[in-house]
Design an enzyme around this catalytic site. Structure first.
Site, PDB file in Angstrom:
ATOM      1  N   PRO A 135      34.820 -27.061 -30.892  1.00 24.28           N
ATOM      2  CA  PRO A 135      36.176 -27.432 -30.961  1.00 24.28           C
ATOM      3  C   PRO A 135      36.832 -28.294 -31.710  1.00 24.28           C
ATOM      4  O   PRO A 135      37.753 -28.680 -31.231  1.00 24.28           O
ATOM      5  CB  PRO A 135      35.679 -27.938 -29.529  1.00 24.28           C
ATOM      6  CG  PRO A 135      34.262 -28.470 -28.892  1.00 24.28           C
ATOM      7  CD  PRO A 135      33.648 -27.276 -30.060  1.00 24.28           C
ATOM      8  N   GLU A 137      25.611 -29.794 -25.517  1.00 22.39           N
ATOM      9  CA  GLU A 137      26.321 -30.081 -26.023  1.00 22.39           C
ATOM     10  C   GLU A 137      26.505 -30.298 -27.128  1.00 22.39           C
ATOM     11  O   GLU A 137      27.548 -31.389 -27.832  1.00 22.39           O
ATOM     12  CB  GLU A 137      25.847 -32.173 -26.505  1.00 22.39           C
ATOM     13  CG  GLU A 137      26.076 -32.578 -24.969  1.00 22.39           C
ATOM     14  CD  GLU A 137      27.626 -32.629 -24.119  1.00 22.39           C
ATOM     15  OE1 GLU A 137      28.473 -32.957 -24.582  1.00 22.39           O
ATOM     16  OE2 GLU A 137      27.789 -32.153 -22.864  1.00 22.39           O
ATOM     17  N   ARG A 144      40.145  -6.292 -37.142  1.00 24.39           N
ATOM     18  CA  ARG A 144      41.107  -5.184 -37.205  1.00 24.39           C
ATOM     19  C   ARG A 144      42.714  -5.389 -38.487  1.00 24.39           C
ATOM     20  O   ARG A 144      43.106  -5.101 -38.156  1.00 24.39           O
ATOM     21  CB  ARG A 144      42.220  -5.669 -36.223  1.00 24.39           C
ATOM     22  CG  ARG A 144      42.862  -6.787 -34.908  1.00 24.39           C
ATOM     23  CD  ARG A 144      42.833  -6.848 -34.237  1.00 24.39           C
ATOM     24  NE  ARG A 144      44.070  -5.874 -33.793  1.00 24.39           N
ATOM     25  CZ  ARG A 144      45.281  -6.436 -34.063  1.00 24.39           C
ATOM     26  NH1 ARG A 144      45.553  -6.661 -34.498  1.00 24.39           N
ATOM     27  NH2 ARG A 144      46.103  -4.820 -33.336  1.00 24.39           N
ATOM     28  N   ASP A 187      52.574  -7.604 -35.490  1.00 24.88           N
ATOM     29  CA  ASP A 187      52.051  -8.923 -34.827  1.00 24.88           C
ATOM     30  C   ASP A 187      52.026  -9.919 -34.427  1.00 24.88           C
ATOM     31  O   ASP A 187      52.753 -10.222 -35.426  1.00 24.88           O
ATOM     32  CB  ASP A 187      50.617  -8.342 -34.697  1.00 24.88           C
ATOM     33  CG  ASP A 187      49.780  -7.092 -34.447  1.00 24.88           C
ATOM     34  OD1 ASP A 187      50.172  -6.295 -33.399  1.00 24.88           O
ATOM     35  OD2 ASP A 187      48.755  -6.839 -35.419  1.00 24.88           O
TER      36      ASP A 187
HETATM   37  N1  SAM Z   1      30.467 -31.587 -26.644  1.00 21.82           N
HETATM   38  C1  SAM Z   1      30.938 -30.833 -27.760  1.00 21.82           C
HETATM   39  C2  SAM Z   1      32.684 -31.785 -27.942  1.00 21.82           C
HETATM   40  O1  SAM Z   1      32.788 -32.475 -26.956  1.00 21.82           O
HETATM   41  O2  SAM Z   1      33.305 -31.228 -28.942  1.00 21.82           O
HETATM   42  C3  SAM Z   1      31.277 -29.333 -27.340  1.00 21.82           C
HETATM   43  C4  SAM Z   1      30.170 -28.629 -26.992  1.00 21.82           C
HETATM   44  S1  SAM Z   1      30.643 -27.157 -26.207  1.00 21.82           S
HETATM   45  C5  SAM Z   1      30.029 -27.549 -24.618  1.00 21.82           C
HETATM   46  C6  SAM Z   1      29.053 -26.478 -26.408  1.00 21.82           C
HETATM   47  C7  SAM Z   1      29.817 -25.434 -28.312  1.00 21.82           C
HETATM   48  O3  SAM Z   1      30.527 -24.363 -27.207  1.00 21.82           O
HETATM   49  C8  SAM Z   1      30.278 -25.994 -29.220  1.00 21.82           C
HETATM   50  O4  SAM Z   1      28.648 -26.276 -30.376  1.00 21.82           O
HETATM   51  C9  SAM Z   1      30.613 -24.789 -29.692  1.00 21.82           C
HETATM   52  O5  SAM Z   1      30.290 -23.900 -30.675  1.00 21.82           O
HETATM   53  C10 SAM Z   1      31.349 -24.045 -28.873  1.00 21.82           C
HETATM   54  N2  SAM Z   1      32.465 -24.297 -28.652  1.00 21.82           N
HETATM   55  C11 SAM Z   1      33.244 -24.713 -27.295  1.00 21.82           C
HETATM   56  N3  SAM Z   1      34.120 -24.711 -27.464  1.00 21.82           N
HETATM   57  C12 SAM Z   1      35.116 -24.668 -28.755  1.00 21.82           C
HETATM   58  C13 SAM Z   1      35.759 -24.276 -29.155  1.00 21.82           C
HETATM   59  N4  SAM Z   1      37.480 -24.068 -28.836  1.00 21.82           N
HETATM   60  N5  SAM Z   1      36.052 -23.069 -30.401  1.00 21.82           N
HETATM   61  C14 SAM Z   1      34.858 -22.425 -31.061  1.00 21.82           C
HETATM   62  N6  SAM Z   1      33.944 -23.540 -30.440  1.00 21.82           N
HETATM   63  C15 SAM Z   1      33.623 -23.928 -29.667  1.00 21.82           C
END
Ligand code: SAM
Length: 266
Positions: free
Chosen positions: A101, A129, A167, A182
């Site tokens: 994220p 995490e 796609r 699109d």
């Molecule tokens: N503690 C982290 C933070 O606050 O940045 C978030 C960890 S999340 C619970 C666990 C995993 O989900 C991340 O390591 C990532 O690989 C994935 N993930 C969560 N949200 C995402 C998003 N918006 N885009 C891409 N991957 C995401």
């Protein structure tokens, strides 16, 4: 052919998404190859531990770096040098993308750029995490977020990236031109669509779509696209490439001219 190597602790999650419809057909027809790799298989030790508690406290579990580095090395058949994967990337090895994220926002222009630039991508799905920071520092060459929210893991993000890119590969969809119109492809939202029946529960469709006048229908589609974007995502208009006629139409909307056929507020 676009190849994806996906590193995950939950490869079974991908079965449904990749075995149906467009992605499945693209795989069968050789447009994409998707290989799933279980990070746990690369964890050293009898118990194949992939996560541990964070240094300095803070709660939650962190994915350990070794299984992820080992997995990439095994999948690509190369040793990552001490200074990190960036050296290999410069030598032509594929991008290694960490789903997080905290990454740059994945969107349609980026998907199009990626599909035209790369033949091979490695996607790392985090969990818990998140992953040990050294994965980001010395392994990942890019970090992608699929939106400003937090998911439980990177798997759904990886599915989003694979789907959006697949796609766009020429030949995957029956009508390649369709993706050019699109939403988000030209910086606008797409116009509304209707299909048979022409009347459903007393609700008709815009007369112009039954007129058979293709030039006027084309203008209608463009104007609907502009009106819809103005109503829902006016921010997109700031960067969309617009013609003089588009600007005239948008100005006319501001003066109370007809807006969308379908009300936007439900
Ligand atoms: N503690 C982290 C933070 O606050 O940045 C978030 C960890 S999340 C619970 C666990 C995993 O989900 C991340 O390591 C990532 O690989 C994935 N993930 C969560 N949200 C995402 C998003 N918006 N885009 C891409 N991957 C995401």
């Amino acid at each position: 052919m676009l190849k994806f190597d996906i590193l995950t602790l939950f490869p079974e999650m991908f079965a449904g998404a990749f075995s149906e419809s467009i992605i499945n057909r693209a795989r069968e027809r050789g447009f994409v190859e998707i290989a799933l790799h279980n990070i746990r298989d690369y964890a050293p030790g009898k118990h194949r531990v992939t996560d541990d508690t964070p240094y300095g406290g803070g709660g939650g579990m962190i994915m350990k770096p070794e299984p992820i580095f080992y997995a990439v090395e095994a999948v690509l058949g190369v040793d990552i040098p001490p200074e990190g994967y960036a050296t290999l990337r410069r030598q032509g090895y594929p991008p290694v993308i960490l789903l997080t994220p905290q990454g740059r926002l994945f969107n349609q222009p980026l998907a199009r750029q990626m599909v035209t630039t790369h033949q091979h991508l490695v996607l790392i799905c985090g969990r818990y995490e998140g992953v040990d920071e050294r994965v980001r520092q010395f392994l990942a060459t890019d970090e992608l977020s699929i939106g400003d929210y937090v998911l439980s893991g990177g798997e759904i993000g990886a599915m989003v990236v694979v789907d959006a890119l697949t796609r766009l590969i020429p030949g995957v969809l029956g009508d390649d031109a369709a993706t050019a119109k699109d939403s988000h492809s030209e910086g606008l939202l797409e116009h509304p669509h209707y299909t048979r029946p022409a009347e459903f529960r007393g609700h008709g469709i815009p007369d112009i779509l039954l007129s058979g006048h293709h030039a006027n229908q084309q203008v209608w589609r463009r104007q609907q696209s502009l009106a819809r974007t103005l109503a829902r995502r006016p921010d997109l208009l700031e960067t969309a490439s617009l013609t003089d006629a588009d600007h005239d139409f948008l100005r006319s909307l501001g003066q109370g001219s007809p807006v969308e056929q379908q009300p936007d507020s439900k």
